[in-house]
Design an enzyme around this catalytic site. Sequence first.
Site, PDB file in Angstrom:
ATOM      1  N   CYS A 142      60.120  27.618  10.776  1.00  0.00           N
ATOM      2  CA  CYS A 142      59.176  28.050  11.814  1.00  0.00           C
ATOM      3  C   CYS A 142      59.331  27.284  13.120  1.00  0.00           C
ATOM      4  O   CYS A 142      58.616  27.563  14.087  1.00  0.00           O
ATOM      5  CB  CYS A 142      57.747  27.929  11.289  1.00  0.00           C
ATOM      6  SG  CYS A 142      57.478  28.876   9.785  1.00  0.00           S
ATOM      7  N   HIS A 191      50.876  24.854  17.051  1.00  0.00           N
ATOM      8  CA  HIS A 191      51.518  25.599  15.963  1.00  0.00           C
ATOM      9  C   HIS A 191      50.438  26.384  15.220  1.00  0.00           C
ATOM     10  O   HIS A 191      50.638  27.547  14.897  1.00  0.00           O
ATOM     11  CB  HIS A 191      52.251  24.640  15.037  1.00  0.00           C
ATOM     12  CG  HIS A 191      53.124  25.320  14.033  1.00  0.00           C
ATOM     13  ND1 HIS A 191      54.100  26.230  14.389  1.00  0.00           N
ATOM     14  CD2 HIS A 191      53.174  25.240  12.676  1.00  0.00           C
ATOM     15  CE1 HIS A 191      54.714  26.677  13.307  1.00  0.00           C
ATOM     16  NE2 HIS A 191      54.171  26.094  12.250  1.00  0.00           N
ATOM     17  N   GLU A 239      47.919  18.710  12.438  1.00  0.00           N
ATOM     18  CA  GLU A 239      48.265  18.887  13.845  1.00  0.00           C
ATOM     19  C   GLU A 239      47.151  18.345  14.738  1.00  0.00           C
ATOM     20  O   GLU A 239      47.425  17.706  15.764  1.00  0.00           O
ATOM     21  CB  GLU A 239      48.539  20.354  14.164  1.00  0.00           C
ATOM     22  CG  GLU A 239      49.020  20.559  15.599  1.00  0.00           C
ATOM     23  CD  GLU A 239      49.489  21.970  15.902  1.00  0.00           C
ATOM     24  OE1 GLU A 239      50.112  22.157  16.960  1.00  0.00           O
ATOM     25  OE2 GLU A 239      49.241  22.883  15.088  1.00  0.00           O
ATOM     26  N   LYS A 299      48.460  32.558  17.230  1.00  0.00           N
ATOM     27  CA  LYS A 299      48.787  33.204  15.955  1.00  0.00           C
ATOM     28  C   LYS A 299      47.602  33.982  15.377  1.00  0.00           C
ATOM     29  O   LYS A 299      47.789  34.809  14.487  1.00  0.00           O
ATOM     30  CB  LYS A 299      49.276  32.165  14.939  1.00  0.00           C
ATOM     31  CG  LYS A 299      50.671  31.611  15.225  1.00  0.00           C
ATOM     32  CD  LYS A 299      51.112  30.647  14.128  1.00  0.00           C
ATOM     33  CE  LYS A 299      52.524  30.134  14.348  1.00  0.00           C
ATOM     34  NZ  LYS A 299      52.620  29.181  15.471  1.00  0.00           N
ATOM     35  N   HIS A 335      52.052  35.076  12.341  1.00  0.00           N
ATOM     36  CA  HIS A 335      53.044  33.998  12.381  1.00  0.00           C
ATOM     37  C   HIS A 335      54.433  34.619  12.321  1.00  0.00           C
ATOM     38  O   HIS A 335      54.845  35.128  11.279  1.00  0.00           O
ATOM     39  CB  HIS A 335      52.814  33.054  11.204  1.00  0.00           C
ATOM     40  CG  HIS A 335      53.626  31.793  11.261  1.00  0.00           C
ATOM     41  ND1 HIS A 335      54.633  31.596  12.172  1.00  0.00           N
ATOM     42  CD2 HIS A 335      53.565  30.656  10.510  1.00  0.00           C
ATOM     43  CE1 HIS A 335      55.168  30.400  11.979  1.00  0.00           C
ATOM     44  NE2 HIS A 335      54.520  29.812  10.989  1.00  0.00           N
ATOM     45  N   PHE A 386      58.961  24.439   7.588  1.00  0.00           N
ATOM     46  CA  PHE A 386      59.275  23.975   6.241  1.00  0.00           C
ATOM     47  C   PHE A 386      60.530  23.091   6.286  1.00  0.00           C
ATOM     48  O   PHE A 386      61.475  23.358   7.032  1.00  0.00           O
ATOM     49  CB  PHE A 386      59.540  25.167   5.321  1.00  0.00           C
ATOM     50  CG  PHE A 386      58.298  25.860   4.820  1.00  0.00           C
ATOM     51  CD1 PHE A 386      57.027  25.479   5.213  1.00  0.00           C
ATOM     52  CD2 PHE A 386      58.409  26.930   3.930  1.00  0.00           C
ATOM     53  CE1 PHE A 386      55.898  26.124   4.738  1.00  0.00           C
ATOM     54  CE2 PHE A 386      57.290  27.586   3.446  1.00  0.00           C
ATOM     55  CZ  PHE A 386      56.035  27.186   3.849  1.00  0.00           C
TER      56      PHE A 386
END
Length: 412
Positions: free
Chosen positions: A162, A302, A313, A334, A339, A398
Amino acid sequence: MKRRVVVTGIGVISPLGGKDQLWNNLLNGVSGIGTITNFDTADFPVKIGAEVQDFDVTEFMDRKDARRMDSFCQYAVAAAKLSLIDSKLEINESNAHRIGVTVGSGIGGIDTIETQARILHEKGVSRVSPFFVPMLIPDMASGQIAIQTGAKGPNSCTVTACATGTHSIGDAFRVIARGNADVMLAGGAEAAVTPLGMAGFIAARALSTRNDEPTRASRPFDKERDGFVMGEGSCVLVVEELEHALKRGAEIYGELVGFGATGDAYHITSPAPQGEGAQRAMKEAVADAGLKADDVDYINAHGTSTEYNDKYETQAIKKVFGDRAYQIPVSSTKALTGHLLGAAGAIEAAICLLALKNQVIPGTYNYDHPDSECDLDYVPNTSRVVEINIAMSNSFGFGGHNGVLLTKRWEG
């Protein structure tokens, strides 16, 4: 002295439409999330996604070429061509060798893998397509963009889950800054709203299960968040050396001024506690720009709507910005786009550039239940007119991949 780098074109294929439609929908709180139509979800516990609607591939290429590309690659080529139109940049024999491409994908041609695996098992090895491998590999987005546009400069593909889109733009930024190209087409593409793609994230318990209220399912930083919503699409930017852009009279959206990239070295899916790697990436981006943390006016987070990402975050932002973290507007788009995985960082960098140009911040929608562990100014449920000079865009993937971009308002 590194060369200055600006963005002169934005091309978007998204669940909220093209560049202008995307921007208007974000400002008005229009969601691109709905019940999945790409395949039958009867046996799936998750039935919602953010799909690209009304995409006519023949507007961007002939049908023969389209049949030899997975959807992620079609989206990438379309976004690249739109970015060139937006930038009014023509690629020809005189400049092709100084124009490159770095467009990545987190997953690549998963629909092609599913289709060809089915053919192998049902019809045998002789029926597998000779284009199977070129259709599935993530680097083919960059390859096909070059083939379709004639760009002969540096050509590469970043795959960092991502964080892919952000890293691709950051890599392009550095290629131009050090003089290896004058222009780069940079971004990400994804088309993983497929049975296997959805099944994989369902098994990982990463997705929201709010099937009855799809437009309210993605809830970044909200206490009742229960996972992200899968999206698809592509965003490609025309990233250009400043003098090159000025010489041809290009419109400039903003300047790329900083890039930070770090690794968590912690876990295959979970971010490091307190966003330790994210903290370092944000600090690196600020240092790379020659700025101070106090110079950042807006953060596009994010913000995935998952438990740990949003909490860590938030903690990372507090660590980097101290008490001032509470004064910085932070939003996650998002909630409306879903996403887009490998394309997320690219579309969010574009959103930062549009925010700088228009001096408006899109809000974080579906933020209804404050979480004591997520207590920053998330610009809840509305857009906000505000003076911003420096915008930060965060992406975390990831494998512990962290990428952060800093963009600056252009006032030339």
